[in-house]
Design an enzyme around this catalytic site. Structure first.
Site: not given
Ligand code: NOJ
Length: 536
Positions: A104, A206, A272, A333-334
């Site tokens: 990430d 991100d 993302e 994970h969101d």
């Protein structure tokens, strides 16, 4: 479509698996997963599941205000997760097995404990002042503009010592870097080089659409379609993000990021991104010179409807530039677990088949291969700032519960009580149990991944939707060099009879309900919530 002689990249043909390191495997008995734990499970990833690449959510030093997305040092490992030597070992162990490693990259914001921000905040004259986005209060003392943060409240916090506000669109502990400052750009590109030198094969980036904000930081307009019933502090939810997201100038930065990746052979940039199709597709770059894989989250937000899913896939296929490679994500994970979101285990099995048979790189979220459902998190155990600030129904903790390896206490994840509770079904829903069960969802994933690996049509073939003649069925054909695979997915809770045009006789190679090996004909009966993959 012929692919003879056409080389494909690993990130096109492979299956990516997202690991949330806190929740995968605890190796040192502190209730929190770690890098050594991931190494212990490497054979599971490669041999049992058969994925090609792992993406690790952040494991960098962090005060954990946003569970690692608040980074205090981009070039180290938080002691909670291990150290750089363990990371190097992880990469070596992965590469030895032919697994790629994606990490990430969180470029939009640091932790407020990062040395850069500590220095920036120290005084208005600090050499690093301009590394972050500082502005004077309005004459009445209020924040410089009306922007809200994703997790509630205003996107600005006043620093009383220096009398200015700094921008943070997540929690106040996540101040945003000023990518208009060339020193910031240089430092952040060096972060990419640091990890590529350590052998990483790519980055999941991100919120890259936020890197550049409107030069004048104008007020965002109200969102006329804001859902009713938002909590009073959800300023963000009531606004359009016209001036805070997807500004044209961001593309110059993404090109610089891509040039940096290209300094090393065959690295991948995954972004993302949330914008609508026209905005999203720009992140491939006009000449394929930006991201190889802007994450495609569209299916994740759809109701469980065949027509909606097909429309989204068709629209994506139509919007892609010739050099653009598609990809699909059903959970991360969101978001709530899709076994809960799409309606249950039967739907989750069909969803797995959809994800692993469409044209484009699939990303599987850890635990989905077991059919994990949302964890039940008692209110006093909610940890995610989104849940704490915006209400229990918004907490992302539900999708971050520990991986369920076996029926031992704590599901084989840890020897002590984990940071989030193990889901109560762990004694039956776990890797060890599902490996023994030919009808388990894990067996289905293993089969789907293996069949995909063995099929050029599924890996790189074209996609064409088929008219199935009944509502609630999504059927499509994948084809390359004379090899054809047909998928027929019944989203209905009733059996349906489908008639697939141009389909002679075929063989069922994967079935969500145990019909592998059966001969299939053009007139096909699908059981409720049944998906079939057939070779012709
Ligand atoms: C997106 C990440 O996926 C999410 O977990 C995080 O809270 C925000 N970006 C802020 O970094």
């Amino acid at each position: 479509m012929s692919t003879e002689g056409k080389p494909y990249h690993w990130w096109q043909t492979g299956v990516v698996y997202q690991i949330y390191p806190r929740s995968f495997q605890d190796s040192n008995g502190d209730g929190i997963g770690d890098l050594a734990g991931i190494i212990l499970r490497m054979d599971y990833l490669k041999d049992t599941l058969g994925v090609d690449a792992i993406w690790l959510s952040p494991f960098y030093p962090s005060p954990m205000a946003d569970f690692g997305y608040d980074i205090a040092d981009y070039c180290d490992v938080d002691p909670m997760f291990g150290d750089l030597a363990t990371f190097d070992r992880l990469v070596a162990e992965a590469h030895r097995r032919g697994l790629k490693v994606i990490v990430d990259y969180v470029p939009n914001h640091t932790s407020d404990q990062h040395a850069w921000f500590v220095e920036s905040r120290a005084s208005r004259q600090s050499p690093k002042r301009d590394w972050y986005i500082w502005r004077d209060p309005k004459p009445d003392g209020s924040p410089p503009n009306n922007w809200g943060g994703f997790f509630g409240g205003p996107a600005w916090t006043l620093d009383p010592a220096t009398g200015q506000y700094y921008l943070h669109q997540f929690v106040p502990e996540q101040p945003e870097l000023n990518w208009r400052n060339p020193d910031v750009v240089r430092a952040m590109l060096d972060v990419l080089r640091f990890w590529m030198r350590r052998g990483v094969d790519g980055f999941r980036m991100d919120v890259v659409g936020l890197l550049i904000k409107d030069a004048e930081l104008r007020d965002n307009p109200p969102n006329p379609n804001a859902p009713a019933g938002l909590p009073p502090n959800d300023i963000f939810g009531r606004q359009l993000h016209t001036y805070s997201e997807d500004q044209d100038e961001v593309h110059d930065l993404i090109r610089q990021i891509r040039c940096t990746l290209d300094e090393f052979p065959d690295r991948v940039g995954i972004g993302e991104l949330w914008g609508d199709l026209p905005r999203w597709v720009k992140y491939y770059g006009e000449h394929g010179d930006e991201l190889q894989l802007p994450f495609n989250f569209r299916l994740m937000h759809l109701p469980w409807k065949a027509e909606a899913m097909q429309a989204s896939v068709d629209a994506l296929e139509a919007a892609l530039p010739p050099f653009g490679w598609p990809n699909y994500v059903l959970s991360n994970h969101d978001q709530p677990r899709f076994a809960s979101r799409y309606g249950g285990q039967a739907q989750a099995r069909v969803a797995a088949m959809l994800l692993l048979s469409l044209r484009g790189t699939p990303t599987v979220y850890y635990g989905d291969e077991l059919g994990l459902e949302n964890g039940l998190i008692p209110p006093h155990k909610i940890q995610d700032p989104q849940g704490v600030n915006l209400g229990a129904h918004r907490t992302r903790d539900v999708a971050r519960t520990p991986m369920q390896w076996d029926a031992r206490p704590q599901a084989g994840f840890s020897s002590v009580e984990p940071w989030l509770p193990v889901t109560s079904d762990f004694e039956v829903r776990n890797v060890a149990a599902q490996l023994q069960d030919p009808s388990s969802v894990l067996t289905l994933y293993r089969r789907l991944i293996a069949v995909r690996r063995g099929s050029r049509a599924l890996q790189v073939g074209s996609y064409r939707a088929l008219e199935a003649g009944v509502p609630g069925v999504f059927a499509f054909v994948r084809e390359v060099d004379g090899e054809r695979v047909v998928a027929a997915l019944n989203f209905n809770a009733e059996p349906v009879q489908v008639a697939l045009p141009g389909f002679g006789a075929g063989q069922i190679v994967v079935s969500t309900s145990g019909r592998e090996g059966e001969v299939a004909t053009a007139d096909l009966t699908l059981a409720p919530h049944e998906g079939l993959l057939m070779t012709l």
